[in-house]
Motif scaffolding. Sequence first.
Motif, mmCIF file in Angstrom:
data_model
loop_
_atom_site.group_PDB
_atom_site.id
_atom_site.type_symbol
_atom_site.label_atom_id
_atom_site.label_comp_id
_atom_site.label_asym_id
_atom_site.label_seq_id
_atom_site.Cartn_x
_atom_site.Cartn_y
_atom_site.Cartn_z
ATOM 1 N N LEU B 87 64.779 47.973 40.392
ATOM 2 C CA LEU B 87 65.697 47.837 41.518
ATOM 3 C C LEU B 87 66.003 46.359 41.792
ATOM 4 O O LEU B 87 67.147 45.986 42.051
ATOM 5 N N LEU B 88 64.955 45.535 41.692
ATOM 6 C CA LEU B 88 65.171 44.097 41.866
ATOM 7 C C LEU B 88 66.168 43.605 40.811
ATOM 8 O O LEU B 88 67.092 42.838 41.112
ATOM 9 N N GLU B 89 66.007 44.091 39.593
ATOM 10 C CA GLU B 89 66.918 43.653 38.535
ATOM 11 C C GLU B 89 68.354 44.103 38.791
ATOM 12 O O GLU B 89 69.313 43.371 38.555
ATOM 13 N N TRP B 90 68.443 45.313 39.301
ATOM 14 C CA TRP B 90 69.777 45.847 39.620
ATOM 15 C C TRP B 90 70.434 44.987 40.701
ATOM 16 O O TRP B 90 71.609 44.626 40.634
ATOM 17 N N ARG B 91 69.664 44.617 41.711
ATOM 18 C CA ARG B 91 70.156 43.756 42.785
ATOM 19 C C ARG B 91 70.634 42.411 42.224
ATOM 20 O O ARG B 91 71.707 41.922 42.593
ATOM 21 N N LEU B 92 69.805 41.838 41.353
ATOM 22 C CA LEU B 92 70.141 40.516 40.817
ATOM 23 C C LEU B 92 71.393 40.574 39.937
ATOM 24 O O LEU B 92 72.239 39.680 39.970
#
Lengths: 257, 518
Positions: B87-92
């Motif tokens: 999810l963090l990667e998706w946000r970034l």
Amino acid sequence: MTTPLLEIKNLHASVEGTEILKGVNLTVLPGEVHSIMGPNGSGKSTLSSVIAGHEAYDVTEGSIMFNGIDLLELEADQRACAGVFLAFQYPIEIPGVSTKFFLKAAVNAIRKYRGQDELDAMDFLDLVEEKAKSVNLNIELLDRNVNQGFSGGEKKRAEVFQMALLDPLLGVLDETDSGLDIDALKIVAEGVNKLRSPERGFVVITHYQRLLDYIIPDFVHVLMDGQIVKSGDKSLALVLEEKGYAAFKPCGCSCGC
Amino acid sequence: MSTQKNNLDVRKTTIDDQITSMPMPSSGTLLSSSNPVEEDTALLKETFKEKYKWGFVTDIEADSAPPGLDESTIAFISAKKKEPQWLLEWRLKAYRHWLTMEEPDWAHLKYNKPNYDEIIFYSAPKSLEDGPKSLDEVDPALLETYEKLGIPLHERAALAGVAVDAVFDSVSVGTTFKDKLEEVGIIFCPISEAVHEHPELVKKYLGTIVPYSDNYYATLNSAVFTDGSFVYIPKGVKCPMDLSTYFRINAKSTGQFERTLIIAEEGASVSYLEGCTAPMRDENQLHAAVVELIALDDADIKYSTVQNWYPGDENGVGGIYNFVTKRGKCQGDRSRITWTQVETGSAVTWKYPSCILLGDDSVGEFYSVALTNNYQQADTGTKMIHIGKNTRSTIISKGISAGFGQNIYRGLVKIMKSAEHARNYTQCDSMLMGDRCGAHTFPYIEIKNKTAKAEHEASTSKIGEDQLFYCNSRGISTEDSINMIVNGFCKEVFRELPMEFAVEARRLLEVSLESSVG
Ligand SMILES: Nc1ncnc2c1ncn2[C@@H]1O[C@H](COP(=O)(O)OP(=O)(O)O)[C@@H](O)[C@H]1O
Ligand SMILES: [Mg+2]
């Protein structure tokens, strides 16, 4: 001396800077029916709108007293609450607002003004049924939106029905007869006649004397170019019918002046 | 009243088949009309003033991110929510894409663009640091806030027949009737909780309807979204009560970026309601939400919004920027998605709840009332994208403008080549009060299938002096008359709302139009 129900003195009114009423005088005593006749454009609807308080018309001179009070001091809704009713020549449609809802708001606004309790839904419906009968109005019409999908005749009949419901002291009928066939005319006239009483007065505006065979007026006035040029009893209507309005022109001629 | 009626049977255009990202051009349209008002009315003399009684601030200790946005802000939010790496990667990924985008300016709106360096992207009451607790443990100051807003959260006092998720700034305060819903397999919880409890569902659907790269605000939301609701209705389940989320912005300088995801499996149905308010402040605050709906075969989602964000004062100072992307996908055959919105708040609204009608015989509906008073501006409408056979859509839009308000309807009906016998009906009515406000309509219609039909009706009316006079002449006061006429005008939309919401909507319109008569 009885207080006049309506006393109009030297009334001048204009719309968008053009003077339409040019010194109207009219006195209606309780119980009287006055008819106003006149050609198209003579100012009949303007007069009724000014009595009812339409803001688009400016009163530039003169006065209107109603039952001893200065009518010009009141807003249109207050005039209605005080007992003035106008049956519109062209009743207005209000999309999305049911006639019943509209009339309940009207009845209760007027009752509140008069210090009476508001009617609940049941009492209101009883009242509606009783009054609808008096003008042979199909009660199902009242579930429709205000004046929407009403035929011309239904609109006019609904106006007289509203008058019966709101129980005014003064009824102003603006060409309630126009567009009606003879049967509908008789129903409307009968509805008005039932409302005649020693306290109530009427101003019946019409283009044709035909209506006056059924609503017998006490007085007939001829309105031309914003002034009452002649007044008389009901026989005046017959003279008008015979000679036409041209005979009443201020100059007396039949030219186009 | 002027009425145009256009029957647009077949129109061929040469537009690409792009569906997920659907920018609305501001020129080169098939149908466009603009109706500025010129004449004077007596109404003009009346000043419409507004009382906003939801404008209080709750004094509560908050835990906030420093203002501004960079990758560390996103890492901060993600860490606060203890999110998985994906999810963090998706946000970034979203954030990096956002940096390459331009804030859109095709809408018919005038406002100062938000300064993203000054916005606080995360703010949560300290007491909620460890995520939402059971309602018994929630800070009384928060419960009181919702009580004051008319949304009691204690189940004893809770609204009968409505389950509520309450979102305060960046976090959920709590969700009522969760247990009762779980009994029938329904999941209704904050999306931050769903990420932990139901990662497979979130991962499967998040960003599938509104991709992270969709548009400027949706992309921003994908990078920084904080909380919102998650709803999952299993196969064949009719949700036994209305579900609702109540959004509240409280902290100063914060933006609210909620994300809502609703999934209705085959034959499932749900009615979801959304309400929102914010304190009165002189600064503009940003609210950039994303809502995604998915309806599978025979599923039915009804999504109703009463949007009452702080609109700013009578001089146009302050108020919320409401830049929202809402989209639903009728993925299954015979599925149905209905958007109903009553937009009375916000300084600026930019919002086009849309339907992608992919399943055969699927139905999309959009019912909208948008009111702009004082200096409020709304550019709102919908997009109906017909892909499946026999798909049908209905658009009913009612715009009301008063004061200096500007109300824009912008709608796209796109019927693809595959959409045999698709039908659209659009009705778009504007009402103007006074001569300083404006109403504009921009309906875009693209039809690529000869068997399809789209019908468009539009009208603009001034709240008639004659209508007012008629009501007055029956003893009804001007204020009551205006309410009656406006309510009548909005009737077709109000009757789509659940009962309590319809009452609320009517009351809001009355407050928003409160006039000083005489
Ligand atoms: N709102 C208005 N704006 C402009 N002119 C008006 C308006 N109302 C009435 N008039 C004009 O005033 C005159 C009288 O109209 P009206 O009172 O309707 O006459 P009548 O009812 O006797 O046919 C007409 O020349 C009409 O065009
Ligand atoms: Mg007339």
